[in-house]
Structure formats: C-alpha cells, structure tokens
Design an enzyme around this catalytic site. Sequence first.
Site, PDB file in Angstrom:
ATOM      1  N   PRO A 277       0.824  -1.215   0.000  1.00  0.00           N
ATOM      2  CA  PRO A 277       0.000   0.000   0.000  1.00  0.00           C
ATOM      3  C   PRO A 277       0.859   1.267   0.000  1.00  0.00           C
ATOM      4  O   PRO A 277       1.902   1.325   0.644  1.00  0.00           O
ATOM      5  CB  PRO A 277      -0.778  -0.116   1.310  1.00  0.00           C
ATOM      6  N   CYS A 345       3.354  28.982 -15.705  1.00  0.00           N
ATOM      7  CA  CYS A 345       2.843  29.439 -16.999  1.00  0.00           C
ATOM      8  C   CYS A 345       2.263  28.297 -17.824  1.00  0.00           C
ATOM      9  O   CYS A 345       2.831  27.895 -18.844  1.00  0.00           O
ATOM     10  CB  CYS A 345       3.953  30.165 -17.746  1.00  0.00           C
TER      11      CYS A 345
HETATM   12  C1  PLP Z   1       2.444   2.414  -7.129  1.00  0.00           C
HETATM   13  C2  PLP Z   1       2.556   1.003  -6.726  1.00  0.00           C
HETATM   14  C3  PLP Z   1       2.033   0.576  -5.509  1.00  0.00           C
HETATM   15  C4  PLP Z   1       1.269   1.477  -4.574  1.00  0.00           C
HETATM   16  O1  PLP Z   1       0.036   1.843  -5.084  1.00  0.00           O
HETATM   17  P1  PLP Z   1      -1.005   2.654  -4.157  1.00  0.00           P
HETATM   18  O2  PLP Z   1      -2.160   2.859  -5.046  1.00  0.00           O
HETATM   19  O3  PLP Z   1      -0.347   3.924  -3.767  1.00  0.00           O
HETATM   20  O4  PLP Z   1      -1.320   1.799  -2.993  1.00  0.00           O
HETATM   21  C5  PLP Z   1       2.222  -0.746  -5.144  1.00  0.00           C
HETATM   22  N1  PLP Z   1       2.898  -1.599  -5.946  1.00  0.00           N
HETATM   23  C6  PLP Z   1       3.401  -1.230  -7.134  1.00  0.00           C
HETATM   24  C7  PLP Z   1       4.128  -2.211  -7.953  1.00  0.00           C
HETATM   25  C8  PLP Z   1       3.253   0.077  -7.563  1.00  0.00           C
HETATM   26  O5  PLP Z   1       3.747   0.445  -8.745  1.00  0.00           O
END
Ligand code: PLP
Length: 417
Positions: A277, A345
Amino acid sequence: MSGFPEFIYRNDELFIESVPLKQIAEKFGTPCYVYSRNALTQAYQEFDSAFADRNHLICYAVKANSNIAILNLLARLGSGFDIVSGGELQRVIRAGGDPHKTVFSGVGKTIDEMKMALDIGILCFNVESEAELVALNHVANSMGKIAPVSLRVNPDVDAKTHPYISTGLKENKFGVPSDEAMRIYQSAHAYPHVRFSGLDCHIGSQLTELTPFMQASNKLLDLLNTVQSAGLTITHLDLGGGLGIRYRNESPPSIKEYVSALCASTQSVSQRLLIEPGRSLIGNAGILLTRVGYLKHTPARNFAIVDAAMNDLMRPALYDAYHDILPVIKDMQATTNYQIVGPVCETGDFLGHDRNLHLAQGDLLAVMSAGAYGMSMSSNYNTRPRAAEVMVDGSITHLIRRRETTEQLIGSECLLP
Ligand SMILES: *Cc1c(COP(=O)(O)O)cnc(C)c1O
C-alpha cells in the site's frame, strides 16, 4: 468538521493534531507539505492488525511519499518497503529500513540497480518480463548470488480507476500475462541463479471497489496451484497495493474490509501474504499548505493565485484529480466562485476549479489529501524550488525537509567555456 480525522477546526481555525496550520505557515513558510504522524501511524496499525494472526508483511510503496522521516517512522512500526529504483533503495537504507523486508518492482530495473539490490540482499525482485529475468539471472551469476524472484503477473482485470493509474489490463506495460508466467515458472531450470519464491500482482491505484482485487487474487491462486504442481516452492503471495482513499465523495472499502477480503480469498493457502500500500497509508495524512498571493476578477472568472503550483502538486494537472481545498481560517461571509491556480505558466496549472470560498489576499488554504503522490511527484518547473515538508507529532512540529534553494537548482549546471 474538515472530514479528515487529524485536521480539525477549533474556533473556526484549522489545526493539524494540536498545532494551528497558521503557526506552521509562519514558522516554515509556504508552500509547505504538512503531515500528521498520528494519521500515518494509525493507518499502518489498521493494516497490521487487520491481518491478525496471518503471516504477512506490509511493504509500503515508497514512491507514494519517499521522505526518509516517513520511511523511518514506518520502519520503526515494522513496515517493509516496495521500491522501484536504486534511489528508493538508498532512501530505505538511509531511513533505517530493513532490506530483508524490501521488494523491488518496476519494468526497467538497470543492471546497476540489480547489482546494488543483490549486494544489499533484498527480499525479492518483482520481475516484470522474461528479458528482465534473463538479465537478472546473468547479474546474479556474475556476483555468485541467487536472486529471489517473484513474477509480476498481469491478471488482465479492470481496476475501474483512472486509465493513467490502471496497471493490470493486458494492454498495460506491467507484468507478464498468466500463461507466459506459467511457461516461465515451468522452465525455472533455465535460470539457475534465480530462486522463484513468490507470485505477485498490482492492478492499479485508487481502487474504490473490492471486486477487482478479488479477481486478481483468484487469478494468482490459480497460477499458484499450477506453479506448485510443477514442483516449485512458492513462499509468498504479493497482492500489490492500490486501495483508494476518499478525496471527495468516493467511498472506498476501509483498510480492515480490504485486508479481511484479501485474507478470506487466500485462506486456502498458507503462503506469507505481502501487500504494497502507498496512497492508503499516507494520502490522507498530509496536506499542502499554501497562501493566496493575488485575487484576480475577470468578466469570465475569478482566480485565486496561490503560491503552490502544479510543480508542487501535479495530480490535478496530470489526472484532473480533485483535492478538497479548505480555508485555514473559516468565516461566515458570502463566498465567491474561484479557480484556485498557481503561478506556473500553463493553463493546466490549477489546484482546484470552481471552489466557493471567501478569500482575501494573504489568506491560507489547505489542499487536502496531498500526502501521497504530492511531494514525490514534484518538480522544479519554472525554476521553482521545492516546498518544505513538516511532520506534526501532537503539539510538536519537525521540519523533515528544508525548502529547496535556488542555488541547489542552478548549482549543478555549467556555463560553456
Ligand atoms: C504504485 C505502486 C504501488 C502502490 O500503489 P497505491 O495505489 O499507492 O497503494 C504498489 N505496488 C506497485 C508495484 C506500484 O507500482
């Protein structure tokens, strides 16, 4: 009520925990990102306790907000990390994070990044293509190491989110299709310097429904069955990140509902569960504090020109994302419809459209839900030094990133001889 637990009006003045935002603006200047330690801690503990007795590891997605104070706080709470670059790995180490709790995602890992991660000894490489696997096997061989690998499977499910942050459809660049993943796991012997230890997926970000998560986890379980019958020992399942937060009127599942659903759907297996997460940990723990520079009334529209811009918070310009914008001092006077815009801008430089506020020059505004993909996506466009970052802990404020200076921006450039 502001609608955000650690951001509360007291006598019409907006506080973060026990600190008036006005005081933070006076002490540290604007624009400034401000985070609540308590909000972050609580979100982490909600995840952790929802897993109850299940063998699990929460790997915070560093890209959501990579300030080392935030990484350090999470490390102290027991968190692992999901990184997407060698730079993020260095941040994790600098922050006291545990490399053995770190997974490495991303479609374009370089040879140097692979070497660094193998040297440090991370938990797992989330490999996103066969070509990457070939390269990793080669690098591990040259170092006399065995690389722990999880293939990121693209389960071809619709995350029903913004197309730019949808990652689990077959036309997206992420992961490998299930049948190809199966073929690769079955030819595991072709990669003697790799140990296939996991299965992984991540279908997108800002998901507000459970169904796509369940579809993805079911696909992963199907694959797990076949992979295991091929004789491989898979020790963990990584279900990615992606849980959405409330920016406006979304009603995403709670952390507890989400984790419980993941545990329930995988209850038939004993593998350790990993999740990644980002937004749901830090998104609603942070705001962007900004001051109104000028009010500009034209026959067509009213503009409030503030000192934060698209370079500080890119989400509105990039995804047409909505962020609540709250007055730091509330009054009862008649409101006007404003376009809240920055000094950059570009017509795309806005923080919010059509906000009804009563504003005067010099007023402070809080752009809410800015903890994730705010500072970490910021840039120096228009040669704007990046904002300061402050962490509030009860009644104490900590500067966790000094405001950038113009010298830092220009200093690495050279004139021609
Ligand atoms: C961005 C990403 C996450 C986290 O996603 P959230 O929507 O911020 O929880 C987890 N795993 C991977 C591989 C990602 O690219």
